[in-house]
Design a protein around this motif. Sequence first.
Motif, PDB file in Angstrom:
ATOM      1  N   SER A  18       0.856  -1.187   0.000  1.00  0.00           N
ATOM      2  CA  SER A  18       0.000   0.000   0.000  1.00  0.00           C
ATOM      3  C   SER A  18       0.895   1.241   0.000  1.00  0.00           C
ATOM      4  N   LEU A  19       0.283   2.383  -0.207  1.00  0.00           N
ATOM      5  CA  LEU A  19       1.071   3.597  -0.446  1.00  0.00           C
ATOM      6  C   LEU A  19       2.000   3.980   0.713  1.00  0.00           C
ATOM      7  N   THR A  20       1.455   4.084   1.908  1.00  0.00           N
ATOM      8  CA  THR A  20       2.295   4.557   3.008  1.00  0.00           C
ATOM      9  C   THR A  20       3.429   3.565   3.278  1.00  0.00           C
ATOM     10  N   THR A  21       3.118   2.275   3.164  1.00  0.00           N
ATOM     11  CA  THR A  21       4.155   1.250   3.320  1.00  0.00           C
ATOM     12  C   THR A  21       5.259   1.460   2.283  1.00  0.00           C
ATOM     13  N   ALA A  45       1.252  18.975   3.680  1.00  0.00           N
ATOM     14  CA  ALA A  45       1.293  17.695   2.970  1.00  0.00           C
ATOM     15  C   ALA A  45       0.210  16.801   3.573  1.00  0.00           C
ATOM     16  N   PHE A  46      -0.195  15.787   2.849  1.00  0.00           N
ATOM     17  CA  PHE A  46      -1.189  14.828   3.334  1.00  0.00           C
ATOM     18  C   PHE A  46      -0.713  14.269   4.683  1.00  0.00           C
ATOM     19  N   PRO A  47      -1.621  14.118   5.648  1.00  0.00           N
ATOM     20  CA  PRO A  47      -1.190  13.716   6.995  1.00  0.00           C
ATOM     21  C   PRO A  47      -0.293  12.472   7.022  1.00  0.00           C
ATOM     22  N   SER A  48      -0.652  11.448   6.247  1.00  0.00           N
ATOM     23  CA  SER A  48       0.161  10.230   6.288  1.00  0.00           C
ATOM     24  C   SER A  48       1.610  10.529   5.891  1.00  0.00           C
ATOM     25  N   ASP A  49       1.789  11.383   4.893  1.00  0.00           N
ATOM     26  CA  ASP A  49       3.134  11.732   4.435  1.00  0.00           C
ATOM     27  C   ASP A  49       3.895  12.486   5.527  1.00  0.00           C
ATOM     28  N   GLN A  50       3.174  13.328   6.256  1.00  0.00           N
ATOM     29  CA  GLN A  50       3.835  14.044   7.358  1.00  0.00           C
ATOM     30  C   GLN A  50       4.337  13.056   8.417  1.00  0.00           C
ATOM     31  N   ASN A  63      -1.176  18.438  -5.022  1.00  0.00           N
ATOM     32  CA  ASN A  63      -1.543  18.581  -3.617  1.00  0.00           C
ATOM     33  C   ASN A  63      -3.001  18.158  -3.406  1.00  0.00           C
ATOM     34  N   TYR A  64      -3.218  17.340  -2.395  1.00  0.00           N
ATOM     35  CA  TYR A  64      -4.563  16.770  -2.189  1.00  0.00           C
ATOM     36  C   TYR A  64      -5.581  17.835  -1.811  1.00  0.00           C
ATOM     37  N   TYR A  65      -5.135  18.925  -1.219  1.00  0.00           N
ATOM     38  CA  TYR A  65      -6.047  19.939  -0.694  1.00  0.00           C
ATOM     39  C   TYR A  65      -6.345  21.030  -1.732  1.00  0.00           C
ATOM     40  N   PHE A  75       8.555  11.650  -5.242  1.00  0.00           N
ATOM     41  CA  PHE A  75       7.214  12.255  -5.242  1.00  0.00           C
ATOM     42  C   PHE A  75       6.152  11.267  -4.789  1.00  0.00           C
ATOM     43  N   ASP A  76       5.201  11.793  -4.027  1.00  0.00           N
ATOM     44  CA  ASP A  76       3.992  11.031  -3.716  1.00  0.00           C
ATOM     45  C   ASP A  76       2.964  11.392  -4.776  1.00  0.00           C
ATOM     46  N   LEU A  77       2.581  10.408  -5.560  1.00  0.00           N
ATOM     47  CA  LEU A  77       1.708  10.683  -6.700  1.00  0.00           C
ATOM     48  C   LEU A  77       0.281  10.178  -6.487  1.00  0.00           C
ATOM     49  N   ALA A  78      -0.147  10.114  -5.227  1.00  0.00           N
ATOM     50  CA  ALA A  78      -1.496   9.628  -4.906  1.00  0.00           C
ATOM     51  C   ALA A  78      -2.572  10.374  -5.702  1.00  0.00           C
ATOM     52  N   HIS A  79      -2.411  11.698  -5.820  1.00  0.00           N
ATOM     53  CA  HIS A  79      -3.422  12.497  -6.522  1.00  0.00           C
ATOM     54  C   HIS A  79      -2.998  12.842  -7.938  1.00  0.00           C
ATOM     55  N   ALA A  80      -1.906  12.257  -8.397  1.00  0.00           N
ATOM     56  CA  ALA A  80      -1.398  12.575  -9.733  1.00  0.00           C
ATOM     57  C   ALA A  80      -1.559  11.400 -10.698  1.00  0.00           C
ATOM     58  N   TRP A 107       2.378   5.732  -5.410  1.00  0.00           N
ATOM     59  CA  TRP A 107       0.986   6.220  -5.509  1.00  0.00           C
ATOM     60  C   TRP A 107       0.065   5.111  -5.046  1.00  0.00           C
ATOM     61  N   CYS A 108      -1.199   5.461  -4.820  1.00  0.00           N
ATOM     62  CA  CYS A 108      -2.153   4.417  -4.451  1.00  0.00           C
ATOM     63  C   CYS A 108      -3.003   4.058  -5.661  1.00  0.00           C
ATOM     64  N   GLY A 109      -3.646   2.916  -5.587  1.00  0.00           N
ATOM     65  CA  GLY A 109      -4.416   2.454  -6.744  1.00  0.00           C
ATOM     66  C   GLY A 109      -5.881   2.846  -6.692  1.00  0.00           C
ATOM     67  N   TYR A 110      -6.316   3.390  -5.574  1.00  0.00           N
ATOM     68  CA  TYR A 110      -7.781   3.509  -5.392  1.00  0.00           C
ATOM     69  C   TYR A 110      -8.359   4.882  -5.667  1.00  0.00           C
ATOM     70  N   LYS A 111      -7.517   5.886  -5.964  1.00  0.00           N
ATOM     71  CA  LYS A 111      -8.067   7.215  -6.254  1.00  0.00           C
ATOM     72  C   LYS A 111      -8.387   7.270  -7.750  1.00  0.00           C
ATOM     73  N   TYR A 112      -7.587   8.005  -8.529  1.00  0.00           N
ATOM     74  CA  TYR A 112      -7.916   8.102  -9.957  1.00  0.00           C
ATOM     75  C   TYR A 112      -7.775   6.764 -10.683  1.00  0.00           C
TER      76      TYR A 112
HETATM   77  C1  LIG Z   1      -4.510   9.064  -0.215  1.00  0.00           C
HETATM   78  C2  LIG Z   1      -3.145   9.434   0.217  1.00  0.00           C
HETATM   79  C3  LIG Z   1      -2.434   8.624   1.103  1.00  0.00           C
HETATM   80  C4  LIG Z   1      -3.067   7.391   1.703  1.00  0.00           C
HETATM   81  O1  LIG Z   1      -2.152   6.399   1.957  1.00  0.00           O
HETATM   82  P1  LIG Z   1      -2.572   4.885   2.187  1.00  0.00           P
HETATM   83  O2  LIG Z   1      -1.333   4.280   2.667  1.00  0.00           O
HETATM   84  O3  LIG Z   1      -3.055   4.349   0.890  1.00  0.00           O
HETATM   85  O4  LIG Z   1      -3.675   4.850   3.203  1.00  0.00           O
HETATM   86  C5  LIG Z   1      -1.145   9.008   1.418  1.00  0.00           C
HETATM   87  N1  LIG Z   1      -0.568  10.127   0.903  1.00  0.00           N
HETATM   88  C6  LIG Z   1      -1.244  10.923   0.042  1.00  0.00           C
HETATM   89  C7  LIG Z   1      -0.589  12.150  -0.524  1.00  0.00           C
HETATM   90  C8  LIG Z   1      -2.569  10.612  -0.308  1.00  0.00           C
HETATM   91  O5  LIG Z   1      -3.222  11.411  -1.139  1.00  0.00           O
END
Ligand SMILES: *Cc1c(COP(=O)(O)O)cnc(C)c1O
Length: 426
Positions: free
Chosen positions: A104-107, A132-137, A191-193, A216-221, A239-244
């Motif tokens: 998964s992305l954060t892992t 930055a997205f909380p998980s990234d912080q 940026n997610y926001y 780069f974190d490409l979750a939203h890209a 990046w994650c697979g579940y957004k776009y």
């Molecule tokens: C959605 C998102 C995450 C979520 O991470 P998961 O490990 O998939 O829960 C992390 N970082 C960014 C920038 C995101 O947009």
Amino acid sequence: MQFENNLEFARQLDNKDPLKSFRDKFHFPNFHEKKILYFTGNSLGLQPKKAAEYIQEELADWAKFGVEGHFHAKRPWYSYHENLCEMTAKIVGAKPVEVVVTHSLTTNLHLLLVSFYRPQGKRTKIICEAKAFPSDQYVLESQVKFHGLTQENIVEVFPRAGEELIHLEDILAKIQELGDELALVMIGGVNYYTGQLFDMQKITVAAHAVGAIAGFDLAHATGNVNLQLHDWNVDFATWCGYKYLNSSPGGVSGIFVHERHANDSSLPRFAGWWGHDKEARFQMEKGFQPLAGAEGWQLSNAPVLGMAAHLAALEIFEEAGMDKIGEKRDLITSYLEFVIDCISENYKEKCSFELITPRDKKQRGSQLSIKVMGQGVELFKRICALGVLADWREPNVIRLAPVPLYTSYEDCFHLGQELEIGISTS
Ligand SMILES: *Cc1c(COP(=O)(O)O)cnc(C)c1O
């Protein structure tokens, strides 16, 4: 193009839309008495209809073959992830050897930082974007701690006073300023926001010029904006697979590691058997030998059911192509922007909308973040009651994503109508 805020015009755009038929490849939520207007594909993409079939095939092969499915399933599980590499590579502008779908992305972010954030001597600092997205912080915070360093090593670049967006020049200047104290630049590509898209190529060039790594974190890209990770010389990305990408809730993530690191076995990494040389994997001998390229960062055998949903989603991208997706993204996002501007103008005594997202289409993907001035969460609740699925961020921001694969121009027009009803019934 001169836009018009009416149904006939929106339908004309739909009729001319080369991706029109792709909408039928997805399930639309139907839990509401009204037809749902789905504008949250930036949070969770819709389910491809094919996903159920592909998951069912794996369940059937599991029932039929048990463990032998690793080799005898229609798509053998042993090498299942290999079905996804080429299609993924095209979406992010990479060579197949540079990408893999895993974890998964954060892992993945942690695993990549183990390899690419290696503070040494005075070169210890990380630059990231403010908010930055909380998980990234949390990732950066804990990585810095893991190396026995303090939080001062995380340097955030902020928007200027009174502004919402970050100036590219300010990121580049901060890179210059930190110079040989800079170990890593780690930024969310979109940026997610705010929905702001950063110039990853320029940031990468600047980071390399001072001897730092660019990731780069490409979750939203990914699946949203056009990426050329290989040519831009980016060191790593995930990046994650579940957004776009529409690949199921919590679905599998992808990673990119530039080819020039592919065979660098001196990079430290946390290893697991799936990253080990395929031929020797079952010999269970001591001594980890990483596979070349991104595959060498895998730890575990593939979660095949989630991968099956991902396969269904990637095939849709393969068929549509990122070029066409990009063209529609720019047009439909501009159309939604126009509709919102019209409403903002018409109702300005009661409520107006201020776009946070850049108006320049080179600096955004398909997300529009709008500040609601004059009315707050009450307006948001009223449009939700009318069947709009959008996203609310405190204190006063609505995020809307018209997703090129399944959002229609007519949806954008109707969203505008629901906003008008919401404002005028206040
Ligand atoms: C959605 C998102 C995450 C979520 O991470 P998961 O490990 O998939 O829960 C992390 N970082 C960014 C920038 C995101 O947009």
